[in-house]
Design a protein around this motif. Sequence first.
Motif, PDB file in Angstrom:
ATOM      1  N   UNK A   1      -1.462   6.666  -6.195  1.00 43.25           N
ATOM      2  CA  UNK A   1      -0.912   8.012  -6.217  1.00 43.25           C
ATOM      3  C   UNK A   1       0.608   7.877  -6.314  1.00 43.25           C
ATOM      4  N   UNK A   2       1.181   8.451  -7.364  1.00 45.09           N
ATOM      5  CA  UNK A   2       2.625   8.403  -7.565  1.00 45.09           C
ATOM      6  C   UNK A   2       3.200   9.775  -7.242  1.00 45.09           C
ATOM      7  N   UNK A   3       4.012   9.844  -6.191  1.00 45.16           N
ATOM      8  CA  UNK A   3       4.546  11.121  -5.711  1.00 45.16           C
ATOM      9  C   UNK A   3       6.006  11.223  -6.113  1.00 45.16           C
ATOM     10  N   UNK A   4       6.320  12.250  -6.878  1.00 46.46           N
ATOM     11  CA  UNK A   4       7.686  12.476  -7.332  1.00 46.46           C
ATOM     12  C   UNK A   4       8.518  13.160  -6.254  1.00 46.46           C
ATOM     13  N   UNK A   5       7.954  14.204  -5.648  1.00 48.07           N
ATOM     14  CA  UNK A   5       8.669  14.873  -4.560  1.00 48.07           C
ATOM     15  C   UNK A   5       7.709  15.680  -3.710  1.00 48.07           C
TER      16      UNK A   5
ATOM     17  N   UNK B   1       7.330   7.757  -4.588  1.00 52.07           N
ATOM     18  CA  UNK B   1       6.552   7.097  -3.549  1.00 52.07           C
ATOM     19  C   UNK B   1       5.228   6.670  -4.150  1.00 52.07           C
ATOM     20  N   UNK B   2       4.846   5.416  -3.923  1.00 49.76           N
ATOM     21  CA  UNK B   2       3.572   4.892  -4.408  1.00 49.76           C
ATOM     22  C   UNK B   2       2.633   4.671  -3.231  1.00 49.76           C
TER      23      UNK B   2
ATOM     24  N   UNK C   1       0.793  -1.222   0.000  1.00 47.96           N
ATOM     25  CA  UNK C   1       0.000   0.000   0.000  1.00 47.96           C
ATOM     26  C   UNK C   1       0.830   1.280   0.000  1.00 47.96           C
ATOM     27  N   UNK C   2       2.050   1.232   0.503  1.00 47.59           N
ATOM     28  CA  UNK C   2       2.917   2.416   0.441  1.00 47.59           C
ATOM     29  C   UNK C   2       4.367   1.973   0.431  1.00 47.59           C
TER      30      UNK C   2
END
Length: 285
Positions: A272-276, A90-91, A81-82
């Motif tokens: 949700x794909x978080x780059x920064x 970060x996924x 999940x994370x």
Amino acid sequence: MNRRTRLALVLALGGLLGGCSSAADTPSASSTKEQPFWQAEFDGAAATRPSGKSWNTETGNRDAEGWGNNELQYYTDSPKNSALDGSGHLLISARPASSGSELPCYTQKFCDWTSARLTTEGKVALTRGRVEIRAKIPTGKGLLPAIWMLGNNGVEWPGQGEIDICEVVGGEPRTVYGTAHGPTYFNENGIGGSTTLPADASKAFHTYAVDKQPHRITWSVDGRPYFTLTPSKLPAPRDWVFEQDMHLLLNVAVGGDWPGPPNASTPSPATMTVDYVRFYGKGRA
């Protein structure tokens, strides 16, 4: 996200106060010479968890009363999940619960979905300045991904203060909502605006940001402001609770009062794909 309902009035306020504008992924303020006082770039091996130095992982559902929105996901600390993806992201993924998992839910016996909710509470906070998150946001029926902030004043919500930097709800894949909640303006009475993306939020990375200055908060996407809140826009007695440290939260919720339930069309996993994440100005890290 601490809300029971967010329907007609918040949509009306978004149109009245914020209007709509188009935004593309243009260079943001982070490309200038200004340096963040804290940043998370998510470098690391695939399937590893984000650093515990900066991030907490909240878990559960039933004990949290459906996270205040009658949500259907059980938040876990599982890498499913994370986790980092090994390529600097970060996924945060919502996915159906495994058969037989029996995760206790608030609105039904067991939760049908799992997901993750990460916070910087007690570790990193913004006092004054700008927070930027470059991310690709999942879209689909019954999803409510969110990037948001809560106050560190120790007061029970809504007096705690909340700034929703970005919410993309259910079947509105191109609409980004930015909203503030406080002592006399919360749930469906939250005050904010919205903007329209050129394509679904899940199709490309965008930079979602809030600039939090004394008695002024401005929301933007890809460096383009779309709503500014000042005390004069609050209902009497104009309880402005944002002159304080505020921590960040990232999560993907499923179901609940605002987006409604998922269905067969809901993507799985919904990621949700978080780059920064970058904090500029003054704060604690």
